[in-house]
Enzyme design. Sequence first.
Site, PDB file in Angstrom:
ATOM      1  N   HIS A 265       0.763  -1.124  -0.004  1.00 56.21           N
ATOM      2  CA  HIS A 265       0.059   0.012   0.125  1.00 56.21           C
ATOM      3  C   HIS A 265       0.913   1.355   0.153  1.00 56.21           C
ATOM      4  CE1 HIS A 265      -3.571   2.464   1.154  1.00 56.21           C
ATOM      5  NE2 HIS A 265      -2.612   3.085   1.550  1.00 56.21           N
ATOM      6  N   GLU A 266       1.703   1.429   0.839  1.00 57.68           N
ATOM      7  CA  GLU A 266       2.509   2.622   1.268  1.00 57.68           C
ATOM      8  C   GLU A 266       3.503   2.644  -0.169  1.00 57.68           C
ATOM      9  OE1 GLU A 266       1.653   4.583   3.132  1.00 57.68           O
ATOM     10  OE2 GLU A 266       0.695   3.335   4.403  1.00 57.68           O
ATOM     11  N   HIS A 269       1.966   4.611  -2.902  1.00 52.39           N
ATOM     12  CA  HIS A 269       1.991   5.827  -2.586  1.00 52.39           C
ATOM     13  C   HIS A 269       3.309   6.288  -3.107  1.00 52.39           C
ATOM     14  CE1 HIS A 269      -1.549   6.831  -0.293  1.00 52.39           C
ATOM     15  NE2 HIS A 269      -1.405   5.936   0.885  1.00 52.39           N
ATOM     16  N   GLU A 295      -4.814   7.494  -3.057  1.00 52.01           N
ATOM     17  CA  GLU A 295      -5.320   6.161  -2.446  1.00 52.01           C
ATOM     18  C   GLU A 295      -5.507   5.468  -3.720  1.00 52.01           C
ATOM     19  OE1 GLU A 295      -5.253   5.043   0.372  1.00 52.01           O
ATOM     20  OE2 GLU A 295      -4.585   6.890   1.282  1.00 52.01           O
TER      21      GLU A 295
END
Lengths: 500, 500
Positions: A265-266, A269, A295
Amino acid sequence: MNLQDALKKFYEFHSKVSAYGHAMSLIYFDGATVAPAGTAANRSHALTVLSEQMYTMSTDKEIVDLLTYLDKNSDKLNERDARAVYLSYKNIKEMRHIPMEEYVAFEQLLVEADDVWHRAKAASDFAMFCPVLEKIFETTARFARYCAPDMDPYDYCLNKYEDGLDRATCDAFFAKLKETLLPLIRRIRAKAPISVECLKGQFDDQQQQAFALTLMRTMGIDLDHCGLGTTEHPFTTSIGSHHDVRITTNYDPTDLSYSMYSVIHEGGHALYDMHSDDAYAYTPLDGGVSMGIHESQSRFYENLLGRSEPFIRYIFPEMQHRFPEPLSHYTAEDVYRAVNRVTPSLIRTEADEVTYCLHVMIRYELERRVIGGELAVRDLPAEWARLYKEYLGVDVPDDKHGVLQDSHWSGGSIGYFPSYALGSAYGAQLLARMKEEVDVDACLSRGDFAPINAWNREHIWRHGSLKAPNVLLREVLGCDFDPTYYTDYLTEKYTKLYDL
Amino acid sequence: MNLQDALKKFYEFHSKVSAYGHAMSLIYFDGATVAPAGTAANRSHALTVLSEQMYTMSTDKEIVDLLTYLDKNSDKLNERDARAVYLSYKNIKEMRHIPMEEYVAFEQLLVEADDVWHRAKAASDFAMFCPVLEKIFETTARFARYCAPDMDPYDYCLNKYEDGLDRATCDAFFAKLKETLLPLIRRIRAKAPISVECLKGQFDDQQQQAFALTLMRTMGIDLDHCGLGTTEHPFTTSIGSHHDVRITTNYDPTDLSYSMYSVIHEGGHALYDMHSDDAYAYTPLDGGVSMGIHESQSRFYENLLGRSEPFIRYIFPEMQHRFPEPLSHYTAEDVYRAVNRVTPSLIRTEADEVTYCLHVMIRYELERRVIGGELAVRDLPAEWARLYKEYLGVDVPDDKHGVLQDSHWSGGSIGYFPSYALGSAYGAQLLARMKEEVDVDACLSRGDFAPINAWNREHIWRHGSLKAPNVLLREVLGCDFDPTYYTDYLTEKYTKLYDL
């Protein structure tokens, strides 16, 4: 004033601003990662001074005059310069509406709030956090009125994270989700639960960290420009420019999937932030444009790619090699099913794809009512529990597993939550668009993220903040945003997985 | 201007300065510890802006007028305020003598130099580093002439690290050391070498780090305000104030003593910095007064305490417990002898107590001659080799193990080295003084650093930079500094150890 000279001064000013940003992001990152436990007050001192300096510098008459001049002449500027001036002027106009003492007091309040929230969460005691949270909501509403007196304060909050977003759009979006997801969840609950035993065991931090770095490399993240730290709550931050990005994770000693998916997830980003056009470094155009688009990337990598069958088949031998216990007793299919198990639960960050948006919706409803003056901060725990029961069917046992779980409100991020759900839905539509040009499943099945990253880079990442989120989306999608892509994706995937 | 208002403004100014200091120290610490490998240019951007801002702020007319006024009225100030004004005015007067472009260019040169030095050292290629080092020496001499046109440039360099020090004092000091140490070393070399096998093996980083933290706790270092990082070269830095100090070490996978003694050494620096009077935070009085006094503390803990027989007897069971291989085969006496083995060698940081000051003396002689224009930078490697042969009897095989070994010159620290030797000698005299009041050996034999730390805190640490180094020494010693304490200490310890 001459336009070229004014632009030169403008970019010099932003080069300075980014150095302060560098310092402040790093102080925050240091505090969350390696700083000794007793040093918060010392950090607060430095942050207070630097934010005062930043405020003074940004609201200096010379800078305001410069921006006013450039803004008036924006029709004579090219797309990049015009957008940079727009973003900067918007930010500074707002800053000027907030008196410096109040601006700095809010920065200090947030440092205090972080500390109080950590302690309140550890003690599972909302009453401890309540007075600080009241101040945060009150200040947020007050600043909204200062900056946009003609706008609904909560709409103003939404706009901070997603330019152009308002309550009406959110309401329609969440209604659509609710309409699809609530029946889907009911059908899933009627089925036998999926076992997650294949992800459970005793996992060493160092082993998990080595796996995290492998995941980052697999995703195509350049480790020369992206670091990995350990924090209580995973996050991503840029340090000064897109040339230095840090992600963090946390290692659950008993569950392999927690760190794995927080890293992916990170990492999403990070990929977005790291691939701004190089010319945008130290300008307002550097880094992702909004939290919704952010997101859409992080949850794209985490869920649409990271929880897909071909990716799990690709990564499974690596996982088995690194964690023979328990994975030597399981198959890729077992892992695929486990990482996609649907269970209505208490904690947003641990929620599956299907129930996730309901967690977000609850937060949206609550913060909107508090800002609107319809709900008192002290009544948040009870309302939280009521909505969790209503939407997710779960009983909230205490504040730690309820209203105190997230760091957003203590960090002053009110209006942020909806971007998680919106971003998820953007992602599904973006995937459909990408699949017209890239054989995504084939790439994933051989662990080759290059074509996927190249597509995202070309259509999204390289633009940094050049295009407003709705403009960017329209250009890449070729049509309006439509949450049906997302609900269809979830329905199809989980109908198959649960044999509904 | 009113004196009280002026003082208030003065301390407000320094509160700001310390926030910039916080940011810059942290950017440096981050770069040396956890920052991704490709982010040096990004850090350099931020550091350039922040040092420009710091320069502009410090040389602003209003600040200069304020300091000039306070300096003129210093007889009306109490000891603390007068000293704070003196230190600040001295610093700013000097800064004003250096044009901003040159000041900032030097900061940038040092960022570049760090990178070039690392690469040159890895390649063992002085020629790669030579042009940058020439610029560093040239700029240092030029800045010395700007700031103190009537002073010898190398004396000016010495004074930066030890107020009041000059070449004549250094010459006399080193002559005294040479006179005692060269014959002592000759006598030791005639004896059989001590075995260091008990310190050799295969040691895990994590195990060594856990031991390092235990050592820090044993020394009485408050881990809530002092962090431990990993870097190529160990160092200590304060982040913004004495409330946040970081030390670093490096773990040699085959030699237990390297990290152990670097941690005790840096821990000594940390203890000194951390115990400034709390009222001194964010003022010019915060932190240790000079590098000589600093080294008197770091080398005090490292050698006078850390390599003493009672301390080794105390810590040995802990070491044996943590590293049964190889230590289960050895005794405390073996470790005591091993950590005190005397061998003329190539690397300063690995040198024993007896030969250490000769390494320093070589650097003193060389940098003094370069600044004085008597030696060209390009001739440093040959002169380095000649002096190592003359004083230590060793042949320098390459630049990596010779002139490129230390980071001081690439960091612009010219005139720093003598403080290591001076500090060592201060420490021996301080120990003699401490022993009049504290039973140091009894404390060490039970691992109780509290009485030792209390004495240092009372006499040295709490003063921060309040007293000039020579004033501080005089007050605590009750007499002049006398290097005989140090030479006597070395002669006695090593005569016994080597049965001379």
